[in-house]
Design a protein around this motif. Structure first.
Motif, PDB file in Angstrom:
ATOM      1  N   ALA A  45      10.043   9.962  14.698  1.00 33.46           N
ATOM      2  CA  ALA A  45       9.724   9.574  13.330  1.00 33.46           C
ATOM      3  C   ALA A  45       8.453   8.736  13.314  1.00 33.46           C
ATOM      4  CB  ALA A  45      10.872   8.798  12.712  1.00 33.46           C
ATOM      5  N   SER A  46       7.853   8.635  12.146  1.00 36.99           N
ATOM      6  CA  SER A  46       6.624   7.876  12.009  1.00 36.99           C
ATOM      7  C   SER A  46       6.752   6.931  10.824  1.00 36.99           C
ATOM      8  CB  SER A  46       5.451   8.831  11.809  1.00 36.99           C
ATOM      9  OG  SER A  46       4.257   8.103  11.748  1.00 36.99           O
ATOM     10  N   LYS A  47       6.443   5.670  11.048  1.00 35.20           N
ATOM     11  CA  LYS A  47       6.581   4.644  10.020  1.00 35.20           C
ATOM     12  C   LYS A  47       5.218   4.315   9.438  1.00 35.20           C
ATOM     13  CE  LYS A  47       9.656   0.963   9.643  1.00 35.20           C
ATOM     14  NZ  LYS A  47      10.384  -0.140  10.242  1.00 35.20           N
ATOM     15  N   LEU A  48       5.172   4.230   8.098  1.00 33.73           N
ATOM     16  CA  LEU A  48       3.939   3.901   7.397  1.00 33.73           C
ATOM     17  C   LEU A  48       4.060   2.545   6.716  1.00 33.73           C
ATOM     18  CD1 LEU A  48       3.177   7.277   5.590  1.00 33.73           C
ATOM     19  CD2 LEU A  48       2.353   6.494   7.810  1.00 33.73           C
ATOM     20  N   PHE A  49       2.961   1.809   6.680  1.00 33.77           N
ATOM     21  CA  PHE A  49       2.863   0.562   5.930  1.00 33.77           C
ATOM     22  C   PHE A  49       2.277   0.902   4.562  1.00 33.77           C
ATOM     23  CE2 PHE A  49       0.048  -2.759   4.375  1.00 33.77           C
ATOM     24  CZ  PHE A  49       0.927  -3.830   4.278  1.00 33.77           C
ATOM     25  N   VAL A  50       2.878   0.372   3.509  1.00 30.89           N
ATOM     26  CA  VAL A  50       2.378   0.600   2.152  1.00 30.89           C
ATOM     27  C   VAL A  50       2.125  -0.759   1.522  1.00 30.89           C
ATOM     28  CG1 VAL A  50       2.813   1.698  -0.065  1.00 30.89           C
ATOM     29  CG2 VAL A  50       3.816   2.668   2.004  1.00 30.89           C
ATOM     30  N   GLY A  51       0.863  -1.073   1.259  1.00 33.15           N
ATOM     31  CA  GLY A  51       0.490  -2.356   0.680  1.00 33.15           C
ATOM     32  C   GLY A  51       0.013  -2.201  -0.747  1.00 33.15           C
ATOM     33  N   GLY A  52      -0.005  -3.324  -1.475  1.00 35.90           N
ATOM     34  CA  GLY A  52      -0.479  -3.336  -2.851  1.00 35.90           C
ATOM     35  C   GLY A  52       0.544  -2.840  -3.845  1.00 35.90           C
ATOM     36  N   LEU A  53       1.816  -2.891  -3.482  1.00 32.52           N
ATOM     37  CA  LEU A  53       2.861  -2.397  -4.383  1.00 32.52           C
ATOM     38  C   LEU A  53       3.057  -3.312  -5.577  1.00 32.52           C
ATOM     39  CD1 LEU A  53       5.631  -1.362  -1.830  1.00 32.52           C
ATOM     40  CD2 LEU A  53       4.128   0.148  -3.129  1.00 32.52           C
ATOM     41  N   SER A  54       3.450  -2.721  -6.678  1.00 27.61           N
ATOM     42  CA  SER A  54       3.822  -3.485  -7.858  1.00 27.61           C
ATOM     43  C   SER A  54       5.099  -4.256  -7.552  1.00 27.61           C
ATOM     44  CB  SER A  54       4.070  -2.527  -9.031  1.00 27.61           C
ATOM     45  OG  SER A  54       4.766  -3.176 -10.058  1.00 27.61           O
ATOM     46  N   PHE A  55       5.276  -5.396  -8.203  1.00 27.98           N
ATOM     47  CA  PHE A  55       6.494  -6.177  -8.003  1.00 27.98           C
ATOM     48  C   PHE A  55       7.716  -5.456  -8.562  1.00 27.98           C
ATOM     49  CE2 PHE A  55       3.320  -9.711  -8.032  1.00 27.98           C
ATOM     50  CZ  PHE A  55       3.442 -10.004  -6.682  1.00 27.98           C
ATOM     51  N   GLU A 106      -2.972  11.684   1.496  1.00 31.23           N
ATOM     52  CA  GLU A 106      -2.784  11.949   0.067  1.00 31.23           C
ATOM     53  C   GLU A 106      -2.540  10.682  -0.767  1.00 31.23           C
ATOM     54  OE1 GLU A 106      -2.999  14.913  -1.552  1.00 31.23           O
ATOM     55  OE2 GLU A 106      -3.630  15.824   0.337  1.00 31.23           O
ATOM     56  N   MET A 107      -1.799   9.712  -0.227  1.00 29.51           N
ATOM     57  CA  MET A 107      -1.378   8.556  -1.030  1.00 29.51           C
ATOM     58  C   MET A 107      -2.295   7.338  -0.909  1.00 29.51           C
ATOM     59  SD  MET A 107       1.265   9.249  -2.892  1.00 29.51           S
ATOM     60  CE  MET A 107       2.071   7.720  -3.294  1.00 29.51           C
ATOM     61  N   ASN A 108      -3.084   7.242   0.138  1.00 33.27           N
ATOM     62  CA  ASN A 108      -3.952   6.078   0.302  1.00 33.27           C
ATOM     63  C   ASN A 108      -4.981   6.020  -0.826  1.00 33.27           C
ATOM     64  OD1 ASN A 108      -4.941   3.743   1.487  1.00 33.27           O
ATOM     65  ND2 ASN A 108      -6.358   4.867   2.806  1.00 33.27           N
ATOM     66  N   GLY A 109      -4.995   4.922  -1.552  1.00 33.06           N
ATOM     67  CA  GLY A 109      -5.924   4.745  -2.660  1.00 33.06           C
ATOM     68  C   GLY A 109      -5.421   5.270  -3.990  1.00 33.06           C
ATOM     69  N   LYS A 110      -4.235   5.851  -4.026  1.00 31.28           N
ATOM     70  CA  LYS A 110      -3.657   6.370  -5.281  1.00 31.28           C
ATOM     71  C   LYS A 110      -2.927   5.259  -6.019  1.00 31.28           C
ATOM     72  CE  LYS A 110      -4.889  10.520  -4.438  1.00 31.28           C
ATOM     73  NZ  LYS A 110      -5.047  11.763  -4.930  1.00 31.28           N
ATOM     74  N   GLN A 111      -2.610   5.530  -7.280  1.00 31.78           N
ATOM     75  CA  GLN A 111      -1.864   4.554  -8.079  1.00 31.78           C
ATOM     76  C   GLN A 111      -0.372   4.837  -7.998  1.00 31.78           C
ATOM     77  OE1 GLN A 111      -2.920   3.866 -12.089  1.00 31.78           O
ATOM     78  NE2 GLN A 111      -4.879   2.932 -11.578  1.00 31.78           N
ATOM     79  N   LEU A 112       0.403   3.748  -7.901  1.00 33.37           N
ATOM     80  CA  LEU A 112       1.857   3.820  -7.953  1.00 33.37           C
ATOM     81  C   LEU A 112       2.334   2.659  -8.812  1.00 33.37           C
ATOM     82  CD1 LEU A 112       4.476   5.159  -6.911  1.00 33.37           C
ATOM     83  CD2 LEU A 112       4.430   3.552  -5.012  1.00 33.37           C
ATOM     84  N   ASN A 113       2.989   2.971  -9.897  1.00 31.34           N
ATOM     85  CA  ASN A 113       3.462   1.955 -10.852  1.00 31.34           C
ATOM     86  C   ASN A 113       2.335   1.048 -11.344  1.00 31.34           C
ATOM     87  OD1 ASN A 113       6.038   2.972 -10.593  1.00 31.34           O
ATOM     88  ND2 ASN A 113       6.691   1.411  -9.120  1.00 31.34           N
ATOM     89  N   GLY A 114       1.174   1.647 -11.592  1.00 28.15           N
ATOM     90  CA  GLY A 114       0.056   0.903 -12.157  1.00 28.15           C
ATOM     91  C   GLY A 114      -0.776   0.121 -11.165  1.00 28.15           C
ATOM     92  N   ARG A 115      -0.491   0.219  -9.880  1.00 33.39           N
ATOM     93  CA  ARG A 115      -1.258  -0.501  -8.857  1.00 33.39           C
ATOM     94  C   ARG A 115      -1.810   0.481  -7.834  1.00 33.39           C
ATOM     95  NH1 ARG A 115       0.335  -6.054  -7.737  1.00 33.39           N
ATOM     96  NH2 ARG A 115      -1.365  -5.834  -6.267  1.00 33.39           N
TER      97      ARG A 115
END
Length: 146
Positions: A45-55, A106-115
């Motif tokens: 498996a491969s684990k990703l870090f996701v930063g800048g998430l909305s609260f 695909e997801m790096n730099g995209k918006q998720l929940n307004g962030r």
């Protein structure tokens, strides 16, 4: 009576040493029950870090957002223990390296929940020599002038 008290103390001391030994063993040998079996045993498996998430992003929301790129094994938003709110980052684990790579591109730099989020491969956790927390030793030494 004194002998019984001495035996209690000795047995308590022995229990403390046994517990300390067990904790050291756990720190050196991570418990495979904390992660799914195929991750801990096979390393596929491969684990990703996701930063800048909305609260307001939840574990389920994070999993749904990344599930379009492959099989999400686990998605977790890191929560602050004191405030019980999101710290603004989390981790997503995919079943394969290829799926994780696709999600990063695909997801790096995209918006998720307004962030706008930052996605990258997670770095391994820092391990400390004695298995404990690092000790703050004061401010750093000033560099010697040349």
């Amino acid at each position: 009576m004194a002998a019984a008290l001495l035996m209690k103390r000795l047995s308590a001391s022995a229990r403390i040493k046994q517990t300390a030994s067990f904790i050291t063993h756990l720190n050196s040998n991570p418990n495979p029950t904390n992660t799914p079996f195929f991750i801990s045993r096979r390393g596929i498996a491969s684990k990703l870090f996701v930063g800048g998430l909305s609260f307001y992003t939840t574990d389920n929301g994070l999993s749904e957002a990344f599930s379009q790129y492959g099989q999400v094994v686990e998605a977790a938003v890191v929560i602050d223990r004191v405030s019980d709110r999101s710290k603004g980052f989390g981790f997503v684990t995919f079943a394969s390296e290829e799926e994780a790579d696709k999600a990063v591109t695909e997801m790096n730099g995209k918006q998720l929940n307004g962030r706008v989020i930052f996605v990258d491969h997670a770095k391994p956790r820092a391990r400390f020599d004695d298995g404990g927390m690092p000790i703050a030793r004061g401010p750093p030494e000033k560099a010697a002038s040349t």
